[in-house]
Design an enzyme around this catalytic site. Structure first.
Site, PDB file in Angstrom:
ATOM      1  N   CYS A 175      16.685  86.957  36.417  1.00  0.00           N
ATOM      2  CA  CYS A 175      17.902  86.727  36.807  1.00  0.00           C
ATOM      3  C   CYS A 175      18.405  86.051  38.086  1.00  0.00           C
ATOM      4  CB  CYS A 175      18.706  88.026  36.819  1.00  0.00           C
ATOM      5  SG  CYS A 175      18.539  89.205  35.239  1.00  0.00           S
ATOM      6  N   HIS A 187      24.832  89.358  41.677  1.00  0.00           N
ATOM      7  CA  HIS A 187      24.273  89.498  40.076  1.00  0.00           C
ATOM      8  C   HIS A 187      24.953  90.633  39.591  1.00  0.00           C
ATOM      9  CE1 HIS A 187      22.321  89.779  36.724  1.00  0.00           C
ATOM     10  NE2 HIS A 187      21.275  90.399  37.057  1.00  0.00           N
ATOM     11  N   ASN A 228      25.379  92.823  31.703  1.00  0.00           N
ATOM     12  CA  ASN A 228      24.370  91.914  32.578  1.00  0.00           C
ATOM     13  C   ASN A 228      23.769  90.591  31.772  1.00  0.00           C
ATOM     14  OD1 ASN A 228      22.199  90.603  33.826  1.00  0.00           O
ATOM     15  ND2 ASN A 228      21.130  92.675  34.148  1.00  0.00           N
TER      16      ASN A 228
END
Ligand code: ACO
Length: 330
Positions: free
Chosen positions: A115, A255, A285
């Site tokens: 990520c 994030h 997410n």
């Protein structure tokens, strides 16, 4: 003579239309809206339609970023695409995105760093621009995590969604731009978050499919503990690289993995949560795409404008973590 900088000349984002709510997940899994909201802050996420892929999402976001910048594709010198769910393991998704934009032949390649991939790609673009190798780089983030989520595993299925974002980075003599970064990877943490099968360590076969090893596996509690430390550490590192302090930061765009991770990171840093951008409630997410999606929403809401100083910070599979400090505008 002013130093050569890499400024953000344009920003775009794209999320698929289909919304999957917690109520929908209650019909599919032994879970509840209450559990998901209280443990993660997520209420709904977007899911790619059949036929939508990492490159189609990435191309939609890139079109928006190019339009925002006013830069013609012929003026782009390089395409870097952060993704963990490319259309196929190879060829690269960057090339597919560029093809969808009818761009002329250019260097195009993918960055795979969990990520944190888009933060890595941004720093790579900055470094190449500052070194004088290129003038303009399209930095894309796109992930279709719904394609690797095990929809029978409630401990991961409720967390993820699909999306994309992109920026055009451009050489400038401005004092704005990407000011400093901090990037890290600890391979020892790799097993905590991985897709076990389909690579050279475990080539695909019937057994790997039966064992559901083509789906993402995650040790959620371990990743949580890592993330709570990684976000503040990365932001401190990026601020140091940019010769700035926490007081100089107008905004933190983290994030979007779990609202509780963001809250804990804010507490550790001693920065009020009101200076964080949080939109996980509506997207879940989205991996590499979560930061540019949040940037686009924050800008649309008037929270980002010329000279806003912000930190973007991420963590993910690898384990990787990293942050970048940006003074907004071109
Ligand atoms: N619905 C209902 N119950 C559930 C669910 C669910 N969806 N998932 C797990 N549970 C249960 C568990 O089985 C467990 O039950 P038990 O106590 O009877 O054993 C209980 O809930 C608690 O489980 P925990 O795993 O301890 O729950 P926790 O509060 O730690 O939350 C979570 C789990 C949300 C996964 C959290 O650990 C987390 O967010 N971790 C970080 C994940 C992350 O950020 N990953 C991505 C990073 S990189 C990237 O972005 C790809």
């Amino acid at each position: 003579m002013s130093a050569r900088a890499a400024v953000v000349a344009g920003l775009g984002a794209y999320a698929p239309e289909r919304i999957l709510t917690n109520a929908d997940l209650e019909q599919m899994l032994d879970t509840s809206d209450d559990w998901i909201v209280s443990r993660t802050g997520i209420r709904e996420r977007r899911i790619a339609a059949p036929g939508e892929t990492a490159s189609s999402l990435g191309a939609a976001a890139s079109r928006a970023a190019l339009a925002d910048s006013g830069v013609d594709p012929t003026a782009i010198d390089m395409v870097i695409c952060a993704t963990n769910t490319g259309d196929t393991p190879f060829p690269c998704t960057a090339g597919r995105v560029w093809l969808r934009l009818n761009g002329p032949p250019r260097p195009a390649f993918d960055v795979q760093a969990g990520c944190t991939g888009w933060v890595y790609a941004l720093e790579l673009g900055r470094a190449l621009i500052v070194a004088g190798a290129v003038e303009r780089v399209l930095v894309v983030a796109t992930d279709v995590l719904s394609s690797i989520v095990d929809w029978e595993d409630r401990s991961t299925a409720v967390l993820f969604g699909d999306g994309a974002g992109a920026v055009v980075l451009e050489a400038s003599a401005s004092t704005r731009g990407v000011l400093g970064s901090s990037l890290n990877c600890d391979g020892a943490g790799g097993p905590l978050l991985m897709l076990p099968a389909g690579g050279s360590a475990m080539p695909a076969n019937q057994e790997t499919v039966v064992r559901r090893q083509h789906y993402m596996k995650m040790a959620g509690n371990d990743v949580f503990r890592f993330a709570v430390k990684a976000l503040p550490e990365s932001i401190a590192g990026a601020l140091q690289a940019a010769h700035l302090t926490l007081e100089d930061l107008d905004l933190v765009v983290p994030h979007q993995a779990n609202a509780r991770i963001i809250e804990a990171a804010a507490r550790r840093l001693g920065v009020d949560l009101s200076r964080f951008v949080v939109n996980i409630e509506r997207y879940g997410n989205t991996s590499v795409a979560s930061i540019p999606l949040a940037l686009a929403e924050a800008r649309a809401a008037g929270r980002i404008g010329p000279d806003t100083v912000l930190a973007v910070a991420a963590f993910g599979a690898g384990l990787t973590w990293g942050a970048t400090v940006i003074r907004w505008g071109r």
